[in-house]
Motif scaffolding. Structure first.
Motif, short mmCIF file in Angstrom:
data_model
loop_
_atom_site.label_atom_id
_atom_site.label_comp_id
_atom_site.label_asym_id
_atom_site.label_seq_id
_atom_site.Cartn_x
_atom_site.Cartn_y
_atom_site.Cartn_z
N THR A 1 0.84 -1.19 0.00
CA THR A 1 0.00 0.00 0.00
C THR A 1 0.88 1.25 0.00
OG1 THR A 1 -1.84 1.20 1.00
CG2 THR A 1 -0.28 0.20 2.51
N LEU A 2 0.46 2.21 -0.78
CA LEU A 2 1.02 3.57 -0.74
C LEU A 2 -0.16 4.53 -0.78
CD1 LEU A 2 4.11 3.28 -3.11
CD2 LEU A 2 4.11 3.40 -0.63
N ARG B 1 2.68 6.89 4.17
CA ARG B 1 3.28 5.63 3.72
C ARG B 1 4.34 5.88 2.65
NH1 ARG B 1 6.19 2.00 3.53
NH2 ARG B 1 5.75 0.05 2.49
N VAL B 2 4.13 6.87 1.78
CA VAL B 2 5.13 7.21 0.77
C VAL B 2 6.39 7.75 1.46
CG1 VAL B 2 5.65 8.66 -1.23
CG2 VAL B 2 3.37 7.65 -0.99
N LEU B 3 6.21 8.60 2.46
CA LEU B 3 7.35 9.13 3.23
C LEU B 3 8.08 8.00 3.95
CD1 LEU B 3 5.74 12.38 4.70
CD2 LEU B 3 7.36 12.20 2.78
N GLN B 4 7.34 7.04 4.47
CA GLN B 4 7.95 5.88 5.13
C GLN B 4 8.79 5.08 4.14
OE1 GLN B 4 5.09 3.12 6.72
NE2 GLN B 4 6.63 1.90 7.77
N LEU B 5 8.29 4.90 2.93
CA LEU B 5 9.05 4.20 1.90
C LEU B 5 10.34 4.95 1.59
CD1 LEU B 5 9.52 2.04 -0.25
CD2 LEU B 5 8.05 3.38 -1.79
N GLU B 6 10.26 6.26 1.45
CA GLU B 6 11.48 7.04 1.21
C GLU B 6 12.49 6.85 2.33
OE1 GLU B 6 10.97 10.97 -1.32
OE2 GLU B 6 9.76 11.03 0.50
N LEU C 1 6.90 0.30 -8.73
CA LEU C 1 6.04 -0.02 -7.59
C LEU C 1 4.81 -0.80 -8.04
CD1 LEU C 1 6.12 3.56 -6.06
CD2 LEU C 1 7.42 1.58 -5.23
N SER C 2 4.46 -1.82 -7.27
CA SER C 2 3.23 -2.56 -7.55
C SER C 2 2.39 -2.66 -6.29
CB SER C 2 3.55 -3.96 -8.09
OG SER C 2 4.28 -4.70 -7.15
N LYS C 3 1.11 -2.94 -6.50
CA LYS C 3 0.13 -3.09 -5.42
C LYS C 3 0.11 -1.86 -4.52
CE LYS C 3 -1.75 -6.62 -2.43
NZ LYS C 3 -1.53 -7.91 -1.79
N ILE C 4 -0.07 -0.69 -5.14
CA ILE C 4 -0.01 0.55 -4.37
C ILE C 4 -1.32 0.88 -3.67
CG2 ILE C 4 1.86 1.56 -5.70
CD1 ILE C 4 -0.32 3.24 -7.11
N LYS C 5 -2.43 0.32 -4.15
CA LYS C 5 -3.76 0.50 -3.53
C LYS C 5 -4.16 1.96 -3.42
CE LYS C 5 -3.64 -3.68 -0.75
NZ LYS C 5 -3.79 -4.24 0.58
N ARG C 6 -3.74 2.76 -4.35
CA ARG C 6 -4.09 4.18 -4.35
C ARG C 6 -4.87 4.44 -5.63
NH1 ARG C 6 -0.05 8.37 -1.98
NH2 ARG C 6 -1.18 10.30 -2.29
N THR C 7 -6.01 5.07 -5.53
CA THR C 7 -6.90 5.25 -6.68
C THR C 7 -6.60 6.55 -7.40
OG1 THR C 7 -8.60 4.02 -5.50
CG2 THR C 7 -9.32 5.26 -7.40
N GLY C 8 -6.67 6.50 -8.73
CA GLY C 8 -6.47 7.68 -9.56
C GLY C 8 -5.18 7.58 -10.33
N GLU C 9 -4.73 8.73 -10.82
CA GLU C 9 -3.45 8.83 -11.53
C GLU C 9 -2.89 10.20 -11.21
OE1 GLU C 9 -1.48 8.46 -15.98
OE2 GLU C 9 -3.65 8.45 -15.78
N ASP C 10 -1.62 10.23 -10.80
CA ASP C 10 -1.02 11.50 -10.44
C ASP C 10 0.50 11.40 -10.48
OD1 ASP C 10 -0.91 14.16 -9.70
OD2 ASP C 10 -1.81 13.88 -7.74
N LEU C 11 1.13 12.54 -10.63
CA LEU C 11 2.57 12.70 -10.56
C LEU C 11 2.80 13.71 -9.45
CD1 LEU C 11 5.22 11.94 -12.19
CD2 LEU C 11 4.98 14.17 -13.23
#
Length: 187
Positions: free
Chosen positions: A10-11, A16-21, A34-44
């Motif tokens: 999950t991201l 959780r993204v900060l934890q990964l960093e 990254l796979s299985k991020i469980k985050r909906t949508g599309e963004d940069l």
């Protein structure tokens, strides 16, 4: 260039993204698929660290793929393209002359039908054909066990898991057809 792949589980949140960093702080990396991020949508998203987080999951499922790009390579990223919630790619300038395409894949698990897996491979093939580059890497979580190397197989090295499964055979057929190698099976 240091490229890796990570099943994030999950991201969904910024924390959780900060934890990964933070987890990657003592690792040499430039781009992580990254796979299985469980985050909906599309963004940069430009993160506070200067790193860039791209994700896509246009379905309301636990799927989703993306990339974490080190700030050193953020300006070299030329394109991010979503094929589906399971397949996306990124094109990066590695020199003035050469580009690298990274394709991130999250394959259906064994609870899904073989037809869904075949559809995913069709999308991987599409990603491989679009926006051709000099170099190409498929970063993946194929949810497959390839088993022992068979006589005549060129896609598999000498390091493999003894017990393969049907999904592993589907992966090997795809790799042979595309003349690709399963690099983590080579020494």
């Amino acid at each position: 260039m240091d490229v890796g792949t990570f099943n994030a589980r999950t991201l969904r949140t910024e924390d959780r993204v900060l934890q990964l960093e933070e987890e990657l702080r003592y690792t040499n990396w430039n781009i992580i698929g990254l796979s299985k991020i469980k985050r909906t949508g599309e963004d940069l998203i430009n993160l506070r660290s200067g790193n860039v987080f791209y994700f896509v999951n246009k379905s309301n499922t636990s799927e989703g793929v993306g990339f974490l790009v080190n700030k050193k390579w953020a300006r070299q990223t030329m394109a991010t393209v979503a094929i589906s919630a399971r397949v996306a790619y990124m094109v990066v300038n590695i020199t003035q002359r050469y580009q690298l395409k990274l394709i991130q894949v999250y394959a259906p698990t064994t609870t899904h039908t073989n037809e869904e897996v075949e559809e995913m491979y069709d999308k991987v093939a599409r990603a491989m054909e679009e926006n051709r580059t000099h170099f190409q890497i498929v970063c993946e979580d194929f949810n497959a066990k390839v088993g022992e190397r068979r006589k005549g197989e060129t896609c598999l090295g000498t390091h493999w898991v003894e017990d393969g499964n049907e999904r592993g055979q589907m992966l090997l057929i795809f790799l042979e057809k595309k003349q690709h190698k399963l690099m983590n099976s080579f020494h």
